[in-house]
Design a protein around this motif. Structure first.
Motif, PDB file in Angstrom:
ATOM      1  N   LEU A  92      -4.587  42.078 -64.421  1.00 30.82           N
ATOM      2  CA  LEU A  92      -4.751  40.773 -63.798  1.00 30.82           C
ATOM      3  C   LEU A  92      -4.749  39.659 -64.834  1.00 30.82           C
ATOM      4  O   LEU A  92      -4.139  38.610 -64.624  1.00 30.82           O
ATOM      5  CB  LEU A  92      -6.032  40.727 -62.962  1.00 30.82           C
ATOM      6  CG  LEU A  92      -6.298  39.428 -62.206  1.00 30.82           C
ATOM      7  CD1 LEU A  92      -5.144  39.083 -61.264  1.00 30.82           C
ATOM      8  CD2 LEU A  92      -7.615  39.509 -61.447  1.00 30.82           C
ATOM      9  N   SER A  93      -5.382  39.863 -65.963  1.00 29.68           N
ATOM     10  CA  SER A  93      -5.431  38.848 -67.016  1.00 29.68           C
ATOM     11  C   SER A  93      -4.025  38.504 -67.510  1.00 29.68           C
ATOM     12  O   SER A  93      -3.676  37.329 -67.664  1.00 29.68           O
ATOM     13  CB  SER A  93      -6.301  39.339 -68.175  1.00 29.68           C
ATOM     14  OG  SER A  93      -6.301  38.413 -69.223  1.00 29.68           O
ATOM     15  N   HIS A  94      -3.221  39.526 -67.744  1.00 34.34           N
ATOM     16  CA  HIS A  94      -1.841  39.304 -68.191  1.00 34.34           C
ATOM     17  C   HIS A  94      -1.043  38.590 -67.103  1.00 34.34           C
ATOM     18  O   HIS A  94      -0.280  37.668 -67.386  1.00 34.34           O
ATOM     19  CB  HIS A  94      -1.168  40.629 -68.555  1.00 34.34           C
ATOM     20  CG  HIS A  94       0.266  40.467 -68.940  1.00 34.34           C
ATOM     21  ND1 HIS A  94       0.655  40.061 -70.198  1.00 34.34           N
ATOM     22  CD2 HIS A  94       1.410  40.606 -68.218  1.00 34.34           C
ATOM     23  CE1 HIS A  94       1.977  39.969 -70.234  1.00 34.34           C
ATOM     24  NE2 HIS A  94       2.458  40.298 -69.053  1.00 34.34           N
ATOM     25  N   ALA A  95      -1.217  39.000 -65.858  1.00 32.25           N
ATOM     26  CA  ALA A  95      -0.493  38.395 -64.735  1.00 32.25           C
ATOM     27  C   ALA A  95      -0.856  36.924 -64.577  1.00 32.25           C
ATOM     28  O   ALA A  95       0.015  36.088 -64.325  1.00 32.25           O
ATOM     29  CB  ALA A  95      -0.776  39.157 -63.454  1.00 32.25           C
ATOM     30  N   VAL A  96      -2.131  36.602 -64.750  1.00 35.01           N
ATOM     31  CA  VAL A  96      -2.556  35.198 -64.663  1.00 35.01           C
ATOM     32  C   VAL A  96      -1.924  34.387 -65.792  1.00 35.01           C
ATOM     33  O   VAL A  96      -1.449  33.272 -65.584  1.00 35.01           O
ATOM     34  CB  VAL A  96      -4.094  35.087 -64.671  1.00 35.01           C
ATOM     35  CG1 VAL A  96      -4.540  33.645 -64.877  1.00 35.01           C
ATOM     36  CG2 VAL A  96      -4.673  35.632 -63.368  1.00 35.01           C
TER      37      VAL A  96
END
Length: 122
Positions: A92-96
């Motif tokens: 999720l962090s990378h996607a954000v």
């Protein structure tokens, strides 16, 4: 990208492609991170609305200046290419982070298009 003059039609095509790819990106995020689905679905819907609005505005307000010689000469579409492919291992962090980069690039593109076409609007 070719070195041909960038017409309004080219800009509109780029916009609709950018918004379609952005919408697909956010839909992929919904599938990957269902717990964040509400906000990500809204973002996907906003991309679809933006595409429709850009196309509709173009179709309703095209002027002779746009289609008979005006060129977005100061714009290089290659500067606004974005990565909308979500890697299988992206958390999720990378996607954000990827979503933020996408949005920042889109904002810069739309700002530069608006600045370049300032002389055409009243």
């Amino acid at each position: 990208m070719s070195q041909a003059p960038i017409t309004a039609s080219t800009i509109i095509s780029f916009c609709t492609d950018l918004e379609a790819r952005s919408e697909a990106f956010y839909q992929a995020l919904v599938a990957r991170f269902p717990e964040q689905g509400a906000i990500l679905s809204r973002m996907a819907k906003d991309c679809a609305k933006s595409s429709t609005l850009v196309t509709r505005t173009y179709q309703e307000t095209v002027t002779d200046a746009l289609e008979t010689g005006f060129s977005f000469a100061s714009i290089s579409l290659a500067d606004y290419e974005v990565d909308t492919d979500l890697s299988a291992e992206a958390d999720l962090s990378h996607a954000v982070g990827q979503a933020l980069a996408l949005e920042e690039t889109a904002i810069a593109f739309y700002d530069d298009v608006a600045t370049s076409s300032e002389s055409l609007t009243a």
